[in-house]
Design a protein around this motif. Structure first.
Motif, mmCIF file in Angstrom:
data_model
loop_
_atom_site.group_PDB
_atom_site.id
_atom_site.type_symbol
_atom_site.label_atom_id
_atom_site.label_comp_id
_atom_site.label_asym_id
_atom_site.label_seq_id
_atom_site.Cartn_x
_atom_site.Cartn_y
_atom_site.Cartn_z
ATOM 1 N N GLU A 208 -38.694 30.336 -24.613
ATOM 2 C CA GLU A 208 -38.984 31.841 -24.434
ATOM 3 C C GLU A 208 -37.879 32.836 -24.355
ATOM 4 O O GLU A 208 -38.276 33.902 -24.870
ATOM 5 N N PHE A 209 -36.836 32.535 -23.822
ATOM 6 C CA PHE A 209 -35.646 33.396 -23.861
ATOM 7 C C PHE A 209 -35.222 33.673 -25.339
ATOM 8 O O PHE A 209 -35.043 34.957 -25.407
ATOM 9 N N ALA A 210 -35.311 32.699 -26.315
ATOM 10 C CA ALA A 210 -34.820 33.133 -27.398
ATOM 11 C C ALA A 210 -35.623 33.832 -28.271
ATOM 12 O O ALA A 210 -35.441 34.599 -28.889
ATOM 13 N N LEU A 211 -37.197 33.755 -27.963
ATOM 14 C CA LEU A 211 -38.153 34.669 -28.511
ATOM 15 C C LEU A 211 -37.880 36.136 -28.035
ATOM 16 O O LEU A 211 -37.905 36.895 -28.774
ATOM 17 N N ASN A 212 -37.590 36.115 -26.802
ATOM 18 C CA ASN A 212 -37.283 37.638 -26.271
ATOM 19 C C ASN A 212 -36.155 38.307 -26.949
ATOM 20 O O ASN A 212 -36.039 39.511 -27.272
ATOM 21 N N ASP A 213 -34.889 37.555 -26.791
ATOM 22 C CA ASP A 213 -33.594 37.711 -27.466
ATOM 23 C C ASP A 213 -33.867 38.235 -28.835
ATOM 24 O O ASP A 213 -33.461 39.349 -29.409
ATOM 25 N N GLY A 214 -34.873 37.585 -29.566
ATOM 26 C CA GLY A 214 -35.005 37.931 -31.077
ATOM 27 C C GLY A 214 -35.728 39.196 -31.337
ATOM 28 O O GLY A 214 -35.735 40.009 -32.301
ATOM 29 N N LYS A 215 -36.501 39.859 -30.254
ATOM 30 C CA LYS A 215 -36.954 41.048 -30.386
ATOM 31 C C LYS A 215 -36.042 42.087 -30.278
ATOM 32 O O LYS A 215 -36.266 43.288 -30.732
ATOM 33 N N HIS A 216 -34.943 42.055 -29.807
ATOM 34 C CA HIS A 216 -33.920 42.828 -29.627
ATOM 35 C C HIS A 216 -32.648 42.618 -30.481
ATOM 36 O O HIS A 216 -31.704 43.504 -30.463
ATOM 37 N N PHE A 217 -32.878 41.574 -31.302
ATOM 38 C CA PHE A 217 -31.269 41.251 -32.013
ATOM 39 C C PHE A 217 -30.979 42.545 -32.974
ATOM 40 O O PHE A 217 -29.796 42.715 -32.939
ATOM 41 N N ASP A 218 -31.699 42.873 -33.893
ATOM 42 C CA ASP A 218 -31.310 43.876 -34.989
ATOM 43 C C ASP A 218 -31.083 45.318 -34.399
ATOM 44 O O ASP A 218 -30.125 45.940 -34.860
ATOM 45 N N ALA A 219 -31.904 45.678 -33.321
ATOM 46 C CA ALA A 219 -31.864 46.780 -32.996
ATOM 47 C C ALA A 219 -30.439 47.104 -31.750
ATOM 48 O O ALA A 219 -29.971 48.055 -31.778
ATOM 49 N N VAL A 220 -30.209 45.984 -31.057
ATOM 50 C CA VAL A 220 -29.545 46.078 -29.808
ATOM 51 C C VAL A 220 -28.228 45.078 -30.199
ATOM 52 O O VAL A 220 -27.025 45.580 -29.927
ATOM 53 N N ILE A 221 -28.487 43.998 -30.073
ATOM 54 C CA ILE A 221 -27.653 43.097 -30.081
ATOM 55 C C ILE A 221 -26.740 42.773 -31.142
ATOM 56 O O ILE A 221 -25.399 42.873 -30.942
ATOM 57 N N LYS A 222 -27.163 43.056 -32.395
ATOM 58 C CA LYS A 222 -26.075 42.847 -33.525
ATOM 59 C C LYS A 222 -25.412 44.162 -33.651
ATOM 60 O O LYS A 222 -23.931 43.875 -33.705
ATOM 61 N N PRO A 223 -25.895 45.238 -33.403
ATOM 62 C CA PRO A 223 -25.114 46.485 -33.669
ATOM 63 C C PRO A 223 -23.846 46.766 -32.555
ATOM 64 O O PRO A 223 -22.829 47.223 -32.723
ATOM 65 N N TYR A 224 -24.255 46.422 -31.329
ATOM 66 C CA TYR A 224 -23.393 46.743 -30.299
ATOM 67 C C TYR A 224 -22.505 45.876 -29.633
ATOM 68 O O TYR A 224 -21.590 45.724 -28.744
ATOM 69 N N THR A 225 -22.991 44.268 -29.602
ATOM 70 C CA THR A 225 -22.547 43.322 -28.621
ATOM 71 C C THR A 225 -21.562 42.250 -29.671
ATOM 72 O O THR A 225 -21.782 42.159 -30.993
ATOM 73 N N CYS A 226 -20.874 41.750 -29.098
ATOM 74 C CA CYS A 226 -20.124 40.458 -29.783
ATOM 75 C C CYS A 226 -19.833 39.343 -28.900
ATOM 76 O O CYS A 226 -20.022 39.330 -27.854
ATOM 77 N N PHE A 227 -18.981 38.372 -29.291
ATOM 78 C CA PHE A 227 -18.738 37.370 -28.382
ATOM 79 C C PHE A 227 -17.196 37.700 -28.141
ATOM 80 O O PHE A 227 -16.511 37.752 -29.204
ATOM 81 N N VAL A 228 -16.700 37.419 -26.905
ATOM 82 C CA VAL A 228 -15.500 37.897 -26.505
ATOM 83 C C VAL A 228 -14.758 36.570 -26.373
ATOM 84 O O VAL A 228 -15.010 35.734 -25.510
ATOM 85 N N GLY A 229 -13.553 36.333 -27.140
ATOM 86 C CA GLY A 229 -12.671 35.012 -26.845
ATOM 87 C C GLY A 229 -11.735 35.519 -26.039
ATOM 88 O O GLY A 229 -10.936 36.754 -26.454
ATOM 89 N N ILE A 230 -11.193 34.741 -25.105
ATOM 90 C CA ILE A 230 -10.299 34.887 -24.280
ATOM 91 C C ILE A 230 -9.374 33.927 -24.067
ATOM 92 O O ILE A 230 -9.802 32.434 -23.933
ATOM 93 N N TYR A 231 -7.999 33.883 -24.301
ATOM 94 C CA TYR A 231 -7.002 32.743 -24.279
ATOM 95 C C TYR A 231 -6.132 33.188 -23.314
ATOM 96 O O TYR A 231 -5.378 34.025 -23.330
ATOM 97 N N ILE A 232 -5.690 32.170 -22.328
ATOM 98 C CA ILE A 232 -4.704 32.486 -21.339
ATOM 99 C C ILE A 232 -3.743 31.052 -21.392
ATOM 100 O O ILE A 232 -4.343 30.031 -21.267
ATOM 101 N N ARG A 233 -2.468 31.382 -21.304
ATOM 102 C CA ARG A 233 -1.559 30.420 -21.392
ATOM 103 C C ARG A 233 -0.614 30.758 -19.907
ATOM 104 O O ARG A 233 -0.173 31.708 -19.906
ATOM 105 N N LEU A 234 -0.473 29.513 -19.150
ATOM 106 C CA LEU A 234 0.286 29.730 -18.107
ATOM 107 C C LEU A 234 1.916 29.168 -18.451
ATOM 108 O O LEU A 234 2.047 28.556 -19.457
ATOM 109 N N LYS A 235 2.604 29.789 -17.605
ATOM 110 C CA LYS A 235 4.160 29.317 -17.744
ATOM 111 C C LYS A 235 4.314 28.001 -17.394
ATOM 112 O O LYS A 235 3.598 27.460 -16.493
#
Length: 238
Positions: A208-235
């Motif tokens: 159900e959630f995937a079907l709802n996301d699909g309705k917004h993918f081309d208009a909202v998700i694809k143009p404005y969002t991304c996956f943010v990768g974060i890498y943290i290294r400790l001393k």
């Protein structure tokens, strides 16, 4: 890492959003983990444990699979079915109130969940850092906004996400939120490459959630969002 090795485990049952195995594969390719035989990795917000299973298989580390929404008992049964019960310990704890030993983990993994509980300044230092060893690393992915749209989350995403739109932040903002510490050597945040493929895998399910996301993918998700990768290294230790 060969994603095809895990095709049998990637399904509508185990997916809770864009394909977490693709996301994890990109993180591990960019920043490989090389734990010692007895090292422990914390998978924070592991969902159905898919990323925990892949981390265990790819690194050989002992993995603690923590999720607040999926019970430890449910994940324990799944790990047993996958033949990984002895290598993965399921946990069901709030990320704000973890009960691990200090400096227990050589690495933190968190895929598609960190934004739900860690979007405030100082969270990493107060809630996560105490449990990481010296010279440990954190590999985190969160859904976010492209840098050029920072500050416009509610305007652009509320029709899709409602109040949760405020959880989406740019790579630049996530780097700021991780912040500084005398134990942190470096923090890197970037827009990841696997966005389209991971989303396509999710939208191909009949959930159900995937079907709802699909309705917004081309208009909202694809143009404005991304996956943010974060890498943290400790001393390392002095």
């Amino acid at each position: 890492m060969n994603i095809s090795d895990y095709e049998a485990y990637i399904s509508a049952e185990t997916m809770m959003g864009p394909n977490s195995v693709r996301i994890l594969a990109e993180l591990l390719e960019k920043y490989p983990l090389q734990p010692e035989p007895d090292d422990m990795v914390l998978d924070l917000g592991c969902g159905t444990g898919l990323t925990s299973f892949v981390t265990a298989k790819e690194t050989g580390a002992k993995v603690f699979a923590d999720d607040l929404w999926i019970s430890a008992q449910e994940n324990e049964k799944r790990f047993a079915r996958w033949g990984a019960a002895g290598q993965i310990t399921p946990v069901c704890e709030d990320a704000n109130h973890l009960h691990f030993e200090k400096k227990q983990f050589c690495a933190l993994i968190s895929i598609d969940s960190y934004h739900y509980f860690a979007g405030s300044m100082g969270f990493f230092q107060e809630k996560i850092l105490p449990f990481l060893k010296d010279d440990a690393v954190a590999l985190i992915e969160v859904p976010g906004l492209k840098d050029e749209y920072e500050g416009r989350a509610e305007e652009l995403l509320s029709g899709w996400l409602g109040e949760e739109s405020t959880l989406f932040k740019s790579p630049k903002r996530w780097k700021e939120l991780i912040g500084n510490s005398s134990r942190i050597e470096s923090v890197t945040a970037w827009e990841m490459d696997c966005f389209r493929e991971a989303w396509e895998d999710w939208l191909a399910t009949d959930k159900e959630f995937a079907l709802n996301d699909g309705k917004h993918f081309d208009a909202v998700i694809k143009p404005y969002t991304c996956f943010v990768g974060i890498y943290i290294r400790l001393k390392g230790s002095c």
